[in-house]
Design a protein around this motif. Sequence first.
Motif, PDB file in Angstrom:
ATOM      1  N   ASN A 209       0.825  -1.213   0.000  1.00 30.96           N
ATOM      2  CA  ASN A 209       0.000   0.000   0.000  1.00 30.96           C
ATOM      3  C   ASN A 209       0.854   1.256   0.000  1.00 30.96           C
ATOM      4  O   ASN A 209       0.513   2.255  -0.643  1.00 30.96           O
ATOM      5  CB  ASN A 209      -0.930  -0.007   1.218  1.00 30.96           C
ATOM      6  CG  ASN A 209      -2.014  -1.065   1.123  1.00 30.96           C
ATOM      7  OD1 ASN A 209      -2.491  -1.386   0.033  1.00 30.96           O
ATOM      8  ND2 ASN A 209      -2.426  -1.615   2.257  1.00 30.96           N
ATOM      9  N   VAL A 230      -8.478   9.877   2.786  1.00 33.32           N
ATOM     10  CA  VAL A 230      -8.842   8.614   2.156  1.00 33.32           C
ATOM     11  C   VAL A 230     -10.290   8.300   2.500  1.00 33.32           C
ATOM     12  O   VAL A 230     -10.842   8.832   3.469  1.00 33.32           O
ATOM     13  CB  VAL A 230      -7.931   7.448   2.615  1.00 33.32           C
ATOM     14  CG1 VAL A 230      -6.504   7.645   2.135  1.00 33.32           C
ATOM     15  CG2 VAL A 230      -7.967   7.305   4.131  1.00 33.32           C
ATOM     16  N   GLU A 231     -10.897   7.464   1.691  1.00 34.57           N
ATOM     17  CA  GLU A 231     -12.277   7.094   1.949  1.00 34.57           C
ATOM     18  C   GLU A 231     -12.389   6.303   3.249  1.00 34.57           C
ATOM     19  O   GLU A 231     -11.461   5.610   3.660  1.00 34.57           O
ATOM     20  CB  GLU A 231     -12.819   6.260   0.786  1.00 34.57           C
ATOM     21  CG  GLU A 231     -12.858   7.005  -0.540  1.00 34.57           C
ATOM     22  CD  GLU A 231     -13.397   6.133  -1.663  1.00 34.57           C
ATOM     23  OE1 GLU A 231     -13.741   4.962  -1.382  1.00 34.57           O
ATOM     24  OE2 GLU A 231     -13.468   6.611  -2.801  1.00 34.57           O
ATOM     25  N   SER A 234     -11.408   2.734   3.207  1.00 30.61           N
ATOM     26  CA  SER A 234     -10.006   2.370   3.004  1.00 30.61           C
ATOM     27  C   SER A 234      -9.500   1.539   4.180  1.00 30.61           C
ATOM     28  O   SER A 234      -9.861   1.813   5.338  1.00 30.61           O
ATOM     29  CB  SER A 234      -9.152   3.631   2.857  1.00 30.61           C
ATOM     30  OG  SER A 234      -7.780   3.299   2.831  1.00 30.61           O
TER      31      SER A 234
END
Length: 389
Positions: A209, A230-231, A234
């Motif tokens: 990642n 980030v969502e 995530s």
Amino acid sequence: MSIWAARSETLWAETPLVYSSHISDIIGCSVYLKLENLQPSQSFKYRGISKFAQQSKDKHGPLVHLMIASGGNAGLAAAVTARVLGVKCTVFLPTDVSINMQQALQKQGAEVVTVGEIYSQTLTALRDAVKKDINAILVPSYDSPVLWDGHSSMVTEMQRQLPGQPDAIFCSIGGGGLIGGIMRGCKNVGWDEVPVVALETTGSNCFYNAIAINTRNFTSKVPIIPSTEVENSSPYTVEIVEEHNVAIPHMKALKSRATSLGASSPAPEVVRMAVDRAGGIKCACIPDEMAMHTGRLFGDDHKMLTELACSTTLTPGYNRELLFHILGPKFSALSPEERKEKCLVFVVCGGVKISFEEMREFEEIVAAAQVESYWRVQIGGKEIQVPKS
């Protein structure tokens, strides 16, 4: 002090580099195995940690207290080293570490403290304890240039042991200690252009990642610092480490049985080395079941038990399609005669988190996973299906 400690500047052993006819026949290349499982603590970690411990004793004297947070193998390396050096050692472990591992550490004379559900929590508890002991030294598990220098010695040995420069080096990766050492070792011996393949298990893939978010999902050779936003879905949060100008993911949860790869975040300086490296780093993630299957095959062929973190490294050697996808179209386009000339090194990193009982359990898990005829793997930002061999 042992005879070994008295007569050697370094405590680690020079390990064999052996030709594997089994794997060479499967993938059609010349395959060599660097047997780090033969170190005194049964893993590569003994190299760097013993070097750090020796330096600590030299600097602080015989009353030095080595304290380390570990999932097991780094702690065992510290405990074995402390026993050789005649100094005190305490190992902090997450609460889910097995009784067998705790007993292995205690047999080496280490004190064991279990605290925290994941490594990052265990490390926080260790840091608090170190502050309260005037003789304590915090021994890093993977994030230290001293460790990388120690681990780099295996590449120096490879250069002496191999007939020539390898065409690729394969290793597993958790927080980055091993690959940090391999990259440093390659630089030391002039192998900066040699591809290094970093393998992880899905669910414990913080390094994969990290490379993805710093290279726009493996599409940019120039590091790109992303937003920290980030969502919610995530699997990680993102931190910008300005010292090394990289973005570092922090995994929210670890979902792999390969607990030796269970770092929630990689060493920032290692990530920086990886994205800057001339020969690059090829990243791949495989499911636990695939690593379990490899462990059985490797054990049958080589008569060695390997924990999941170690069998993860060996998986491309037992699946030609996976190997071809990792090394790319130029490699897969080679004729059989040309491939025979290629030299690949697999670092058998070792580790003690394996038993006959676990191997039997893994066999049952793999059997249950045979419903599908392929494995789902991630390579360089893409999900790929490779046939089960």
